[in-house]
Design an enzyme around this catalytic site. Structure first.
Site, PDB file in Angstrom:
ATOM      1  CE  LYS A   1      -2.872   2.677   3.083  1.00 32.40           C
ATOM      2  NZ  LYS A   1      -3.749   2.762   4.253  1.00 32.40           N
TER       3      LYS A   1
ATOM      4  N   GLY B   1      -8.150   8.812   9.216  1.00 31.04           N
ATOM      5  CA  GLY B   1      -8.498   8.946  10.633  1.00 31.04           C
ATOM      6  C   GLY B   1      -9.614   9.932  10.932  1.00 31.04           C
TER       7      GLY B   1
ATOM      8  CG  ASN C   1      -6.322   0.815  11.670  1.00 32.67           C
ATOM      9  OD1 ASN C   1      -5.148   0.562  11.466  1.00 32.67           O
ATOM     10  ND2 ASN C   1      -6.850   0.603  12.853  1.00 32.67           N
TER      11      ASN C   1
END
Lengths: 257, 65
Positions: free
Chosen positions: A96, A157, A206
């Site tokens: 990635k 995030g 994530n």
């Protein structure tokens, strides 16, 4: 089924391994979600504590293919060297590729990204480039040898979901045969389902799982959302309309005036 | 000989990369190395010689998103 570089994945959910309250909760979250890929990274190892070795034994026992990232790299040189080290440690040509251009938004430096992708593809890497929804950059990445594109949904995030739906829709339509992953910015299972309903092949997230109050329950919810979104896409959704259209037939309605 | 290991100065006794890794406690650990910013594959460690002031990075699997 999600298929990247000739490999079928058990699920279209790609899940990160960072930020969990504990390693045990991370492993439980993976089991609950049925994630098809685990993203991992490389960091400096200490010869005395050898923290990375314990983490690796935990991840390798999960039986999920790993996708190493070049997170935190700001230059082409750093990203290329990190990818080379990752290939050796994780024994996979998958990477990635992140070349970060901006500290606050973690927006990819797309110029560095294309340059690094060229080098890595020439060295036989199977590159998953973390990019924006820019179509010209996407073309350059494909020209560099990438066979997958990973546009961001929102900044890493942030949990904002898909902030440029029109741009992502256009990108999906422009490259109908290229496997595409929405990477970053997903905050809720509904965001993941939306990406899958739009025809994206997978989602990568994530923080949304790891930082939930109950990461394992949230992981399970994401697994279901991704599956539902994909099933809906394959079922060919109806066309939206500005006008109402009665779903209950009017024929045979009783005359009551 | 003084080198910079992961950003910190260290004294090492041997010159080969494989010898240095042994001395620093990495032994059979799953790590990858870069010398002065360039990747050194595991297969080349025994023929790679360090010199005074070299920057050695030793990395291992870690959590990532």
């Amino acid at each position: 089924m999600a298929r990247f570089y000739g490999q079928d994945l058990g699920s279209a959910l790609m899940l990160g391994t960072a930020l969990y309250p504990s390693p045990a909760i991370m492993a439980d979250a993976f089991r609950a979600s049925g994630a098809g890929v685990a993203t991992v990274s490389l960091r400096r190892e200490n010869g005395a504590s050898r923290a990375g070795q314990d983490f690796w034994s935990l991840v390798s026992n999960m039986g999920v293919p790993v996708l190493p990232n070049t997170a935190g790299c700001h230059t082409v040189k750093e990203a290329v060297t990190t990818a080379q080290m990752a290939r050796e440690v994780f024994d996979t040509p998958w990477v990635k590729l992140e070349v970060i251009g901006h500290t606050d938004t973690l927006q990819p430096d797309v110029f560095g990204l294309v340059e690094a992708a060229k080098i890595l593809c020439a060295e036989g890497f199977k590159v998953f480039p973390y990019t924006t929804e820019d179509l010209i950059v996407a073309e350059r990445l494909l020209g560099a040898g990438c066979e997958v594109l990973m546009p961001w949904g929102a900044p890493i995030g942030s949990g904002l979901g898909l902030t440029n739906i029109q741009g992502l829709r256009t990108m999906r339509a422009q490259f109908p045969d290229v496997p595409m992953v929405i990477d970053a910015g997903i905050g809720l299972p509904s965001h993941a389902a939306q990406a899958m309903e739009m025809g994206f092949d997978a989602v990568l997230l994530n923080t949304a799982v790891a930082r939930a109050g109950d990461p394992v329950a949230m992981a399970r919810a994401f697994g279901k959302a991704v599956e539902a979104g994909r099933a809906a896409y394959l079922a060919d959704p109806m066309e939206p309309s500005d006008m109402a259209s009665p779903s209950t037939p009017l024929i045979g309605k009783a005359f009551l005036e | 000989m003084k080198i910079i290991l992961n950003g910190e100065q260290r004294d090492v006794e041997t010159a080969t990369l494989s010898g240095v890794l042994d001395q620093l406690g990495f032994g059979t650990a799953k790590v990858a190395t870069a010398l002065n910013g360039n990747f050194v594959p595991a297969s080349a460690r025994s023929e790679t010689f360090l010199t005074e002031g070299d920057r050695l990075e030793v990395v291992a699997p870690m959590q990532g998103g």
